[in-house]
Design an enzyme around this catalytic site. Sequence first.
Site, short mmCIF file in Angstrom:
data_model
loop_
_atom_site.label_atom_id
_atom_site.label_comp_id
_atom_site.label_asym_id
_atom_site.label_seq_id
_atom_site.Cartn_x
_atom_site.Cartn_y
_atom_site.Cartn_z
N ASP A 69 41.45 54.45 39.10
CA ASP A 69 41.23 53.03 38.82
C ASP A 69 42.32 52.55 37.86
O ASP A 69 42.07 52.20 36.71
CB ASP A 69 39.84 52.85 38.21
N GLU A 124 44.55 43.10 46.01
CA GLU A 124 43.52 42.07 45.93
C GLU A 124 44.02 40.69 46.39
O GLU A 124 45.11 40.25 46.03
CB GLU A 124 43.02 41.97 44.49
N LYS A 180 41.63 43.88 49.27
CA LYS A 180 40.43 43.73 48.44
C LYS A 180 39.98 42.27 48.42
O LYS A 180 40.78 41.36 48.18
CB LYS A 180 40.70 44.18 47.00
N THR A 224 34.88 44.18 47.05
CA THR A 224 34.68 44.50 45.64
C THR A 224 33.70 43.53 44.99
O THR A 224 33.17 42.62 45.64
CB THR A 224 36.04 44.52 44.92
N PHE A 283 29.60 48.25 42.03
CA PHE A 283 29.87 48.46 40.61
C PHE A 283 28.68 49.11 39.92
O PHE A 283 27.54 48.82 40.23
CB PHE A 283 30.21 47.12 39.94
#
Length: 311
Positions: free
Chosen positions: A16, A91, A127, A151, A173
């Site tokens: 990450d 993203e 993403k 996400t 998450f």
Amino acid sequence: MSILNQLRAMTVVVADTGEVASVKRLKPVDCTTNPSLVLAALADPASEELIAREIEAGKAAGLSAEKMVATLTVATGAELTRLVPGRVSTEVDANLSFDTDASVARAREIIADYDRRGIAKDRILIKLASTWEGIRAAEILQGEGIDCNLTLLFSMAQAVACADAGAFLISPFVGRITDWYKKAEGVDSYLPDEDPGVKSVRRIYDYYKSNGIGTVVMGASFRNTDQIKALAGCDNLTISPKLLDALDAETGDLPRVLSPEAASGVAPVTMDEASFRWEMNADAMATEKLAEGIRNFDADHKKLIDLVAQR
């Protein structure tokens, strides 16, 4: 054997981070990025030459700071594809999270930019925020052979909709869910098996495996190693360098917690737009954390634009 090496035997470990030095050191299979991580990468000395080169090229081409950020993000991702054997997530701009058509167009631009750099689309995951519109964009892109990573996922409603759309991968998450419940319930911590974030990912994983859903489940947003160990066996886990180092330094037995064979057989559910919006509305945590995540990613995107403009 370290806990990290045991984890790698049962789960794909993803870094990450977008920092080149960390990726070189940790050697993950995949990398996942977002505006916050790209912002951190700008402060990474190992990325300075790349940043300077991309900004000079952007100036020569007469690009705006916003367009330079777009090319810089892809350039960072391109560098990471040379360091990992798997995928690099990139993203779509957070301010497009409620615009399906614009999200699809931006994703196509990202893939085209990677292609110009000699990187095939099978090395990239696009993403998108797990809004209804983002999920619909993923459905279109998946139909074009562009794999997507959904996400900012906090609820079963989002997970079901992503599965129905044929998303390649989801990032449910953990830590942000835990943060919300700690504040709401006035507690300092949870035991791993009682952690609301851990329980959410376990439920999603069970639903997917019970129904033969091929979408990859990648737990994300961890606050401590106990949360990670409580999800050992999950398809993928994306972990910060700090927690990867902690897992590497720890020894002992790591039991497998999740496996397809242990799925409960829970029945599939129907998730149309009305059901999705109603369930999200009924879930204060998911609604608040999704909105907050989009706002924060957008704020970091604007910081990136300002930094590039200054350069």
